[in-house]
Design an enzyme around this catalytic site. Structure first.
Site, PDB file in Angstrom:
ATOM      1  N   GLN A 191       0.825  -1.212   0.000  1.00  0.00           N
ATOM      2  CA  GLN A 191       0.000   0.000   0.000  1.00  0.00           C
ATOM      3  C   GLN A 191       0.865   1.270   0.000  1.00  0.00           C
ATOM      4  O   GLN A 191       0.511   2.272  -0.638  1.00  0.00           O
ATOM      5  CB  GLN A 191      -0.991  -0.005   1.181  1.00  0.00           C
ATOM      6  CG  GLN A 191      -0.386  -0.074   2.581  1.00  0.00           C
ATOM      7  CD  GLN A 191      -0.132  -1.504   3.055  1.00  0.00           C
ATOM      8  OE1 GLN A 191      -0.018  -2.439   2.251  1.00  0.00           O
ATOM      9  NE2 GLN A 191      -0.014  -1.678   4.370  1.00  0.00           N
ATOM     10  N   GLN A 259      27.746 -11.919   8.068  1.00  0.00           N
ATOM     11  CA  GLN A 259      26.810 -12.060   6.958  1.00  0.00           C
ATOM     12  C   GLN A 259      25.656 -12.960   7.348  1.00  0.00           C
ATOM     13  O   GLN A 259      24.492 -12.660   7.111  1.00  0.00           O
ATOM     14  CB  GLN A 259      27.547 -12.657   5.747  1.00  0.00           C
ATOM     15  CG  GLN A 259      26.796 -12.518   4.467  1.00  0.00           C
ATOM     16  CD  GLN A 259      26.566 -11.059   4.143  1.00  0.00           C
ATOM     17  OE1 GLN A 259      27.482 -10.258   4.218  1.00  0.00           O
ATOM     18  NE2 GLN A 259      25.345 -10.699   3.841  1.00  0.00           N
ATOM     19  N   HIS A 262      22.376 -11.917   9.326  1.00  0.00           N
ATOM     20  CA  HIS A 262      21.342 -11.067   8.729  1.00  0.00           C
ATOM     21  C   HIS A 262      20.011 -11.782   8.605  1.00  0.00           C
ATOM     22  O   HIS A 262      18.955 -11.221   8.855  1.00  0.00           O
ATOM     23  CB  HIS A 262      21.757 -10.623   7.322  1.00  0.00           C
ATOM     24  CG  HIS A 262      22.441  -9.295   7.309  1.00  0.00           C
ATOM     25  ND1 HIS A 262      21.807  -8.132   7.632  1.00  0.00           N
ATOM     26  CD2 HIS A 262      23.720  -8.945   7.023  1.00  0.00           C
ATOM     27  CE1 HIS A 262      22.652  -7.119   7.543  1.00  0.00           C
ATOM     28  NE2 HIS A 262      23.825  -7.587   7.183  1.00  0.00           N
ATOM     29  N   GLU A 327      27.800 -10.204  -3.743  1.00  0.00           N
ATOM     30  CA  GLU A 327      27.473  -8.853  -3.318  1.00  0.00           C
ATOM     31  C   GLU A 327      28.692  -8.226  -2.617  1.00  0.00           C
ATOM     32  O   GLU A 327      29.077  -7.098  -2.918  1.00  0.00           O
ATOM     33  CB  GLU A 327      26.287  -8.936  -2.353  1.00  0.00           C
ATOM     34  CG  GLU A 327      25.772  -7.603  -1.869  1.00  0.00           C
ATOM     35  CD  GLU A 327      24.728  -7.768  -0.758  1.00  0.00           C
ATOM     36  OE1 GLU A 327      24.584  -8.884  -0.219  1.00  0.00           O
ATOM     37  OE2 GLU A 327      24.074  -6.759  -0.429  1.00  0.00           O
ATOM     38  N   HIS A 328      29.266  -8.976  -1.677  1.00  0.00           N
ATOM     39  CA  HIS A 328      30.454  -8.516  -0.956  1.00  0.00           C
ATOM     40  C   HIS A 328      31.585  -9.507  -1.195  1.00  0.00           C
ATOM     41  O   HIS A 328      31.382 -10.711  -1.025  1.00  0.00           O
ATOM     42  CB  HIS A 328      30.203  -8.463   0.555  1.00  0.00           C
ATOM     43  CG  HIS A 328      28.978  -7.700   0.949  1.00  0.00           C
ATOM     44  ND1 HIS A 328      27.779  -8.311   1.240  1.00  0.00           N
ATOM     45  CD2 HIS A 328      28.767  -6.367   1.103  1.00  0.00           C
ATOM     46  CE1 HIS A 328      26.875  -7.386   1.563  1.00  0.00           C
ATOM     47  NE2 HIS A 328      27.446  -6.195   1.479  1.00  0.00           N
ATOM     48  N   ASP A 361      29.622  -1.551   5.653  1.00  0.00           N
ATOM     49  CA  ASP A 361      28.191  -1.509   5.953  1.00  0.00           C
ATOM     50  C   ASP A 361      27.798  -0.194   6.609  1.00  0.00           C
ATOM     51  O   ASP A 361      26.658   0.256   6.482  1.00  0.00           O
ATOM     52  CB  ASP A 361      27.805  -2.655   6.901  1.00  0.00           C
ATOM     53  CG  ASP A 361      27.839  -4.008   6.233  1.00  0.00           C
ATOM     54  OD1 ASP A 361      27.791  -4.057   4.996  1.00  0.00           O
ATOM     55  OD2 ASP A 361      27.922  -5.026   6.959  1.00  0.00           O
ATOM     56  N   HIS A 420       9.908  10.153 -42.074  1.00  0.00           N
ATOM     57  CA  HIS A 420      11.233  10.463 -41.518  1.00  0.00           C
ATOM     58  C   HIS A 420      12.087  11.145 -42.590  1.00  0.00           C
ATOM     59  O   HIS A 420      12.684  12.195 -42.355  1.00  0.00           O
ATOM     60  CB  HIS A 420      11.930   9.189 -41.030  1.00  0.00           C
ATOM     61  CG  HIS A 420      11.467   8.705 -39.696  1.00  0.00           C
ATOM     62  ND1 HIS A 420      10.173   8.355 -39.443  1.00  0.00           N
ATOM     63  CD2 HIS A 420      12.146   8.522 -38.528  1.00  0.00           C
ATOM     64  CE1 HIS A 420      10.078   7.965 -38.167  1.00  0.00           C
ATOM     65  NE2 HIS A 420      11.260   8.059 -37.592  1.00  0.00           N
TER      66      HIS A 420
END
Lengths: 431, 431
Positions: A191, A259, A262, A327-328, A361, A420
Site C-alpha cells: 500500500q 553475513q 542477517h 554482493e560482498h 556496511d 522520416h
C-alpha cells in the site's frame, strides 16, 4: 554443515553449478495479493491506504496523522543515545563525501562537421524511500538511500516506514533527519509503494522508489515499474571471502557470521587454497556461534547455504568468484589488490585483513546497497546515478543537415519510414 | 482531430492532467502466456524453443539451424544496396564516436584518515539483443543497441531475431555485422528471451537482455528480470515540439508526422505561443498526410493522441514539457538553447530548425533508444553505462580500522547485529 567443494575433485563442475543454481529464497507467490492492494490504492487513494494500514499494521490513522510530524522527529532524535547519533553523523558525512565524487559531468562538443552534441544530467524531481519496519529497520540503510539522493540534487525525498502497532524506531527517524528526508509517512507494505507511485490526496506521487522490503513490497515495486522508476529488487545478502594461508581464521569466521546473522537465507562462502585455514575457519565459526545473540539465524544460514571451496591456487578462485558474483567480496591474501583487479563480478570488494565488510556496511563511505543473488554480473550498487538522468543533446545548422541528411533519408526509406525522410528532405528542398 | 488545449482556459489544469493520464497502449494481458513459454524453455531448452518457433513463426528448425551462419550473413550484406550500407556505416561510426565519450572513469583515492576508496567499472560479460521481426525490424536499432555494448567492452553479443516463415531482413543482418554482433539466432518472442536468460544446449545464457519487442517480449523480459538484467520496457514513441512564431509550419508538421507514422499509438505534441503557427501546422499536417505512404497509421496517431497546446509565453511551456517528459523534444524558437536549459525532463533534445528528430534517429551519433511514456522523469536513453557495472573498493589498514571501527561497532550494536560489531572488535582486541 556448510557445503564443502574441492576444485580438484572430478565432479566439481557439476556440484559448483548445482551450488550456484540453488535458490535461497522461497519466491512466495504474493503477486495477486500485492496487485489487489496496489489497484485499490490507485483507485481509492487515502481511504484504501488507511484501511490497509489498519489491517496489516493494526494501526488506525486518519489522513491528517499519516505524516510523521516535525515534533515527533525531534522527540525521536532526543531519545537516541548521543554516541549512536555521533556514529550516524560520521556515517552520513563519509557517505556524502564518497558519493559527491560520483556526480557525473555534462558533456558538450562540436564534431568535425560542426554538429553540436552532448548530454546533460539532471536530478529526478522526487524520490520515495521505502524503509522496512520491525527488526529489519536499519538506520544505516536510511542513510545509504537518502544521502545519494540528496547529493544528486533530489529536492523532494519521501520516506515511508510501517509502524506496526504504532511503533517507530527512533534511530530510523533520526537517520532520516540526518539524511535530508523531507517527508515521512507511517505506512508500509504494497500500500505504501502504491501511494508513492500513484499518489493520494495526502501523499503526492514520486518519480522513483528505492529501498528494500519484504515479498509484498518487492512485488508491488515490480507492478509499478514503468509508472515510476525502481531500484533493484534486493535478495538475501551474501559474502565471499577469498583467503590464503596468511588469513586469520578467527577474523574470517567473524566476517562469515556477520553475513549469516542477517537472515537465514544469507550466504557466506570461503574460497581458499589452504586446507589448514579452511579447517580452522570451520572450527572458529562453531566456537563463535556459541556466544552470538543471533546464533539461531546465523547457524541456519551457515548450515543451509554456507560453503567452503578448496582451490589448488588462488588463480583458480578467479573464475569461481566471477560465477558467484558476490554482493560482498573480501580478499585476505598476500596481495589482495592484484587478485581483485582480475575479478570482474562483485558488488563491492574489501581489501586486506583490516577491512571487514562491517566497516563498509556503516562508515566506509561507499554504499551498502549492492547487487545480490549473482546480479553483480550485470548491475551495480546504489549511487548518485540512480537519482539522476541524462538528456542527450543534438544541434545541426543548415550545413550539418546538408552533410548528414542524405544518409538519414536513405535509412528512413530503407526502413519504410517515408515521413522520416521527408522531414529532412523538406528542409533541404529535396522532396 | 488532435486535442487542443489552451493554458489560459479555466479548465486547463484538469484537461492537461487527463491528457497526461490517457493510456496510449492497451496493456494486453499476455503475462500468463509469456510465463508458460518462459518456463517451458527454462525446463526443456532447445526442444521447447524449436516447438515455439514452429508454432509462432511457422518455421521448422533443428538445433543446428538455429544459428544464422556466416555465409548467410555474408549473402545478406551482398544483397543490400551499397548506398544503404554506406549510410549504415556512417551511422555506426558516428554512434561509436559519441558513445566512446560516455566511457566512465575508474576512481581511487585515499581520504584524510588513510582509507583507500574508489570504484572500478567493468563490462558485463555477455549481452543479448532482441530485434523484432517483420515491419518493425529496424537496422538502425540494431546499431543503437549493439554499438554501445561493443564500446563498453562486451565480448559476447548475441542477437535474436524472429524469421516468420523463414524471412529475415538482410539489412538487419548487415547492421548486426557492422555493429559487432558475435552470434545471431533466428528465434523471437518470449521463447527467445527465455533462451537468452536461461540458456539452452545451443544458446549459452547472457547476463543482460536489451532491445524492443511486442507485448510477449516485454512480459518475458519482466519475468526474467533479476535472473538477468534488462533495459527499459519500451512503450510507443513520442515527440514534443516547442515552437514560437519563427517556426516553419511545414517543417514542424513533417516532424510531427515522422513520429506519428511509427505506430498508431505514437504521440506528437506541439506547444506554441503563436496561434498563427498552430493553425498553419494543423493545415500542413492535413496536407502532408495526403501523400504519405503510412498515412493510415500517421493520421490515426495524430487524431487519437496528437495535441496542440497554446501558451501565453514560452516560459509557460517549461512546466508542461517537464510534466510530459517527452522521449524526443524539438525546440524551434529564437533561442532554443536557453529554453532547453530550463527543461529538466526529456530523453533527447533537438535544438533549432535544422535538427529534425530523424537526424538523431539515424546518424546524429546519440542513441535513439530513449525513455518513453513519461519515464524520462526518472530514466535515461541507452548508453555505454547500460553495458557496464561498478564495483566499489574499500581498503583499511590497522590505523584506519582503529579510527573507524568504534563508530561501526556502535551502529552494529544499535541495529542488533552483534556479529557485525564482533568482526571489528576481534581485530581491535575489543571483544
Amino acid at each position: 554443515m556448510p557445503v564443502r567443494l574441492d576444485r580438484s575433485s572430478a565432479d566439481f563442475d557439476q556440484r559448483f553449478a548445482a551450488f550456484l543454481a540453488a535458490k535461497r529464497e522461497a519466491s512466495a507467490d504474493v503477486e495477486a495479493a500485492a496487485r489487489a492492494i496496489v489497484d485499490d490504492v490507485a483507485r481509492r487513494g487515502d481511504a484504501a491506504l488507511l484501511e490497509a494500514t489498519a489491517k496489516f499494521d493494526r494501526l488506525r490513522l486518519d489522513a491528517s496523522s499519516l505524516r510523521v510530524s516535525a515534533a515527533e522527529i525531534e522527540a525521536a532524535v532526543k531519545a537516541c543515545e548521543p554516541a549512536t547519533l555521533d556514529a550516524l553523523k560520521l556515517a552520513r558525512d563519509r557517505i556524502e563525501t564518497y558519493h559527491r565524487r560520483q556526480l557525473p559531468k555534462d558533456e558538450r562538443f562540436t564534431d568535425p562537421l560542426g554538429v553540436e552534441l552532448g548530454w546533460r544530467y539532471t536530478a529526478i524531481e522526487s524520490a520515495g524511500l521505502y524503509v522496512p519496519g520491525g527488526t529489519a529497520a536499519y538506520p544505516s540503510s536510511v542513510l545509504m538511500n537518502a544521502v545519494p539522493a540528496k547529493v544528486a540534487g533530489v529536492s523532494r525525498l519521501v520516506m515511508v516506514v510501517p509502524s506496526p502497532d504504532g511503533k517507530l524506531n527512533p534511530l530510523v527517524l533520526a537517520a532520516a533527519d540526518l539524511g535530508g528526508v523531507t517527508e515521512i509517512y507511517r505506512v508500509g507494505g504494497a500500500q505504501a509503494v502504491a501511494a508513492l507511485a500513484h499518489g493520494t490526496a495526502t501523499i503526492a506521487p514520486v518519480a522513483k522508489i528505492v529501498g528494500p522490503g519484504n515479498a509484498y513490497v518487492a512485488a508491488a515495486k515490480r507492478l509499478v515499474f514503468g509508472k515510476v522508476g525502481i531500484d533493484m529488487i534486493a535478495g538475501p545478502s551474501e559474502v565471499l571471502v577469498i583467503a590464503d594461508d596468511t588469513g586469520n581464521a578467527d577474523w574470517i569466521a567473524a566476517d562469515l557470521l556477520a553475513q549469516a546473522e542477517h537472515d537465514a537465507s544469507a550466504q557466506s562462502i570461503l574460497i581458499t587454497d589452504s586446507a589448514r585455514l579452511a579447517a580452522d575457519v570451520e572450527k572458529a565459526v562453531e566456537a563463535q556461534l556459541k556466544t552470538l545473540p543471533r546464533a539461531a539465524i546465523a547457524s541456519a544460514s551457515w548450515a543451509d547455504f554456507g560453503a567452503v571451496i578448496m582451490v589448488k591456487n588462488l588463480t583458480d578462485a578467479i573464475p569461481l568468484a566471477d560465477a558467484i558474483a558476490a554482493e560482498h567480496l573480501e580478499i585476505m591474501t598476500v596481495d589482495p589488490d592484484a587478485l581483485a583487479t582480475n575479478i570482474r563480478n562483485a558488488g563491492a570488494v574489501f581489501l586486506g585483513p583490516h577491512t571487514p565488510e562491517a566497516i563498509g556496511d556503516y562508515v566506509g563511505g561507499s554504499n551498502h546497497v549492492l547487487p545480490t543473488a549473482r546480479s553483480a554480473r550485470f548491475s551495480s550498487g546504489l549511487s548518485v546515478h540512480d537519482f539522476m538522468k541524462r538528456t542527450s543533446i543534438l544541434k545541426c545548422g543548415p550545413d550539418q543537415l546538408r552533410a548528414l541528411g542524405p544518409a538519414a533519408m536513405t535509412l528512413g526509406k530503407a526502413e519504410g519510414l517515408d515521413a522520416h525522410s521527408r522531414s529532412i528532405g523538406l528542409r533541404l528542398n529535396l522532396s
